[in-house]
Design an enzyme around this catalytic site. Structure first.
Site, PDB file in Angstrom:
ATOM      1  N   GLU A 152       0.810  -1.220   0.000  1.00 48.21           N
ATOM      2  CA  GLU A 152       0.000   0.000   0.000  1.00 48.21           C
ATOM      3  C   GLU A 152       0.843   1.270   0.000  1.00 48.21           C
ATOM      4  O   GLU A 152       0.765   2.099   0.920  1.00 48.21           O
ATOM      5  CB  GLU A 152      -0.977  -0.018   1.181  1.00 48.21           C
ATOM      6  CG  GLU A 152      -2.011  -1.117   1.044  1.00 48.21           C
ATOM      7  CD  GLU A 152      -3.212  -0.950   1.980  1.00 48.21           C
ATOM      8  OE1 GLU A 152      -3.084  -0.299   3.024  1.00 48.21           O
ATOM      9  OE2 GLU A 152      -4.285  -1.487   1.636  1.00 48.21           O
ATOM     10  N   GLU A 313      -6.656  -7.946  -1.260  1.00 42.99           N
ATOM     11  CA  GLU A 313      -7.182  -8.013   0.105  1.00 42.99           C
ATOM     12  C   GLU A 313      -8.639  -7.588   0.129  1.00 42.99           C
ATOM     13  O   GLU A 313      -9.038  -6.669  -0.590  1.00 42.99           O
ATOM     14  CB  GLU A 313      -6.443  -7.040   1.045  1.00 42.99           C
ATOM     15  CG  GLU A 313      -4.982  -7.301   1.240  1.00 42.99           C
ATOM     16  CD  GLU A 313      -4.359  -6.257   2.175  1.00 42.99           C
ATOM     17  OE1 GLU A 313      -5.098  -5.625   2.954  1.00 42.99           O
ATOM     18  OE2 GLU A 313      -3.136  -6.074   2.107  1.00 42.99           O
TER      19      GLU A 313
HETATM   20  C1  GLA Z   1      -4.428  -2.899   4.350  1.00 44.72           C
HETATM   21  C2  GLA Z   1      -3.089  -3.518   4.582  1.00 44.72           C
HETATM   22  C3  GLA Z   1      -3.147  -4.711   5.456  1.00 44.72           C
HETATM   23  C4  GLA Z   1      -4.106  -4.509   6.579  1.00 44.72           C
HETATM   24  C5  GLA Z   1      -5.451  -4.185   6.041  1.00 44.72           C
HETATM   25  C6  GLA Z   1      -6.495  -4.007   7.108  1.00 44.72           C
HETATM   26  O1  GLA Z   1      -5.034  -3.248   3.198  1.00 44.72           O
HETATM   27  O2  GLA Z   1      -2.413  -3.819   3.404  1.00 44.72           O
HETATM   28  O3  GLA Z   1      -1.849  -4.959   5.935  1.00 44.72           O
HETATM   29  O4  GLA Z   1      -3.649  -3.469   7.374  1.00 44.72           O
HETATM   30  O5  GLA Z   1      -5.356  -2.963   5.350  1.00 44.72           O
HETATM   31  O6  GLA Z   1      -7.706  -3.635   6.561  1.00 44.72           O
END
Ligand code: GLA
Ligand code: ZN
Length: 701
Positions: A152, A313
């Site tokens: 991210e 995710e």
């Molecule tokens: C992000 C991060 C993860 C986690 C999720 C929680 O997408 O990449 O490591 O923190 O959020 O929602």
């Protein structure tokens, strides 16, 4: 660069797995549970830098070796992350330069994650070194299907404002402008005595320099615009550092990083060519955000020219980062997962597989909860979805979206419009894009969300919401769409600024004016809640007066708000007029017909949903692009088409009530095996999903 997708035989299913945080007996329990849920793909090693490299001179892969070995033994595929999204404490302690200086000008000490200065030579050296060593060790691991670099990017404040970044910014500016004269011209330095006579005088725009109130309030938009571009590029350089080192040891496995959809700090279009395939983390901000999510999916798919992407995710249940974290209602995980597939996802993965024991995400939902139970509602839904995805096999893998509609998204326009004084702080870029997208979505149009640099040859309808900055060539490409008979729709605040962020010295909408046959005489703004009724009259109805039209079905009165551009037609027909204020009776919406039969619509105000839909559907209808379920609110139709031309239609009921629709095609519901005949009633329960493999040639329009 064309997309290079991970190989596979089905939609991948699994997610972030962090066995290094757990004792070995838990690993076995995890894999036993994963078997129950048809989990085939695990993302490993996302945040393990401290374990992999206990100090600057030593590396220790023993634990990761064991994790990888256990995963291979279980027969699951691996997405291997490089662990560079969170720093180990020793690194910040030994090299304080690796931490960020925030927008307030405060140098941070060790803490959190997504916390490295992108310009730090030490961070760049050590992150690339770690990625290289991982690739050297794990390239060729059976089942290694992708590399996941960092995590991210841009999370946490969106950037860094330290001295290293200041130096990097100056280099970046020298590359871009060459001379200070050009820089001063681009930034309009004569204003407020900002004529720079030495590159060393340039400092990052922060709360210590050009900004007040926050990131969107800057005295010099050109400086802030360039700084955002620079930070986006600096983080991209970090990604490239790591990817280059991976490629030294692994020439073929696709490399990606997890994006965040409609995320403002990073210009994903500047990054797209460097990813082998796109992936993103889907955390809808609320329970009824399926249209916004659809837009985000389409934006992510647009990064690689329509190639399938991954959902890297999503949460099976709740997030942990919001003030209020409601659980996904029964059926919603399934619905949203199929929505992702419907929009082109070839993987549906979770964060995370087992719920964390402590720290900020201790209560974030996971496939397995703290007790490791497999008899919960959440686990049962996860397992049921896994079984469905397994049963689907490769039916839609690699299939694309047959879109005849493009929606342009442009980070420069997003950034500039939202940081410009003198407009309206309440009119937001994503809200505007979403208003048009919602109208397209409800009409059932298949939409590609593409950058302003994209070729538009394949589209009948092109929608350009808030095209504030005009990049080279975009006016011409929009003109080409109209010249060959297509339709273009643009909103208020378009054609205002050049690539430096300066106003065009001509009528608004600048170089777009000839195409739309209109000029903006003045721009009024109002606070949210203030409405100016705009009467829209079908321009294809002859001889109708405004009075008659208000009672006629071919017209509508739309509650317009926020921005009111008073238009002066210069060849365009008037479609909508303001009903109030000193510009009552003056044009708000126009249509300009080109010689080739094409149409260019200009909407000088933020119409309400009904008004926007009224315009958008007219444009779609002209090209036969209104979908079969356009009148079933909250029923979504998304189509994927295989290389062989085989069409799979996903019909998704986002309503909280059951809905009956008339099937648009014959085919087989791949989820139930049931045959569907065109014209029969499809009864859709709340959250229902139909995955209709259409019989050839049966589609009803
Ligand atoms: C992000 C991060 C993860 C986690 C999720 C929680 O997408 O990449 O490591 O923190 O959020 O929602
Ligand atoms: Zn920095």
């Amino acid at each position: 660069m064309p997309a290079q997708l991970p190989a596979g035989a089905k939609i991948r299913y699994g997610g972030d797995h962090n066995p290094e945080q757990w004792p070995r007996e838990v690993w076995d329990a995890d894999h036993a549970a994963f078997d129950l849920a048809s989990i085939d793909t695990l993302t490993l090693n996302v945040f393990a830098w401290a374990t992999l490299q206990p100090d600057e001179d030593s590396y220790d892969f023993a634990l990761l070796d064991a994790v990888v070995e256990r995963t291979v033994a279980a027969g699951r595929d691996i997405v291997l992350a490089t662990s560079t999204g969170a720093l180990p404490p020793w690194l910040a302690h030994r090299h304080p330069e690796v931490t960020r200086t925030d927008f307030q000008g405060r140098r941070h000490v060790y803490g959190q994650r997504h916390n490295a200065c992108p310009s730090s030579p030490v961070y760049r050296r050590l992150s690339a070194e770690l990625a290289g060593r991982l690739a050297e060790r794990y390239a060729g691991t059976p089942g290694l299907v992708a590399w996941h670099v960092g995590n991210e990017y841009g999370g946490f404040d969106g950037g860094c404002w330290c001295d290293l970044c200041a130096a990097g910014f100056r280099d970046w500016l020298q590359q871009r402008y060459g001379t200070l004269d050009r820089l001063n011209d681009a930034w309009n330095g004569a204003f407020w005595s900002h004529t720079f006579t030495d590159w060393a005088q340039v400092v990052p725009p922060s709360m210590l320099s050009e900004h007040w109130r926050g990131p969107d309030h800057t005295a010099f938009q050109g400086i802030t615009l360039d700084y955002r571009r620079f930070q986006s590029d600096a983080m991209l350089a970090n990604f490239r550092d790591e990817k280059a080192r991976i490629r030294e040891h692994d020439a073929t496995t696709p490399v990606t990083t997890n994006f965040m959809g409609l995320f403002r700090p990073i210009d994903y279009h500047r990054w797209a060519a460097d990813l082998d395939f796109a992936s993103w983390d889907n955390y809808p901000p609320g329970p009824r955000e399926h249209v916004r999510t659809a837009l985000a999916h389409d934006l992510m798919r647009g990064l690689k020219d329509g190639a399938p992407f991954w959902v890297m995710e999503q949460t099976p249940t709740i997030t942990a980062s919001r003030d209020v974290n409601p659980v996904k209602r029964p059926g919603v995980l399934r619905l949203w997962s199929w929505q992702a597939v419907a929009h082109g996802a070839d993987a549906v993965l979770y964060f995370q597989m087992r719920q964390s024991r402590g720290a900020s995400e201790k209560y974030h939902g996971a496939v397995l909860d703290h007790a490791g139970r497999t008899d919960t509602r959440a686990f049962r839904e996860v397992a049921a979805l896994g079984a469905e995805l397994a049963a689907l096999g490769d039916a839609v893998l690699g299939a694309r979206t047959p879109a005849r509609v493009a929606l342009l998204v442009d980070w420069d326009s997003w950034w500039l419009a939202e940081m410009t004084d003198g407009l309206n702080r309440h009119a937001r870029y994503v809200d505007t894009a979403l208003a048009y997208y919602r109208a397209l979505w409800q009409a059932g149009a298949q939409v590609d969300v593409v950058p302003v640099t994209a070729g538009l040859e394949g589209y009948d309808v092109v929608v350009a919401p808030m095209l504030h900055v005009l990049h080279d060539g975009v006016a011409g490409r929009l003109g080409d769409v109209v010249a060959r008979g297509g339709s273009v729709i643009a909103s208020f605040w378009s054609g205002r600024a050049d690539e430096d962020g300066n106003a065009f010295l001509m009528d608004v909408p600048g170089p777009l004016a000839p195409l739309f046959g209109v000029r903006v005489e003045e721009t009024d703004s109002a606070a949210p809640g203030v409405v100016n009724p705009v009467t829209l009259i079908d321009p294809d109805r002859e001889g109708e007066t405004a009075e008659a039209a208000t009672t006629h079905v071919e017209s509508v009165v739309s509650e317009a708000s926020l921005v009111f551009e008073v238009l002066v037609p210069q060849g365009a027909e008037v479609v909508g007029t303001y009903g109030a204020d000193f510009y009552a009776g003056r044009p708000a919406v126009t249509r300009h017909r080109g010689p080739g039969g094409g149409e260019a619509w200009y909407l000088g105000t933020a119409l309400d949903d009904a008004g926007t839909a009224w315009v958008v559907r007219r444009a779609l209808a002209r090209h036969g692009l209104v979908g079969p379920y356009a009148d079933a609110e909250d029923v979504e139709l998304a189509v994927r088409e295989g290389a062989d031309g085989e069409r799979t239609a996903f019909v998704l009921n986002h309503a909280e009530v059951a809905v009956d629709v008339v099937a648009h095609a014959s085919g087989r519901d791949l989820l139930t095996g049931r045959d569907v005949a065109a014209g029969e009633t499809l009864h859709l329960a709340p959250t229902d999903v139909v995955v209709l493999r259409e019989d050839a040639q049966t589609t009803r329009r």
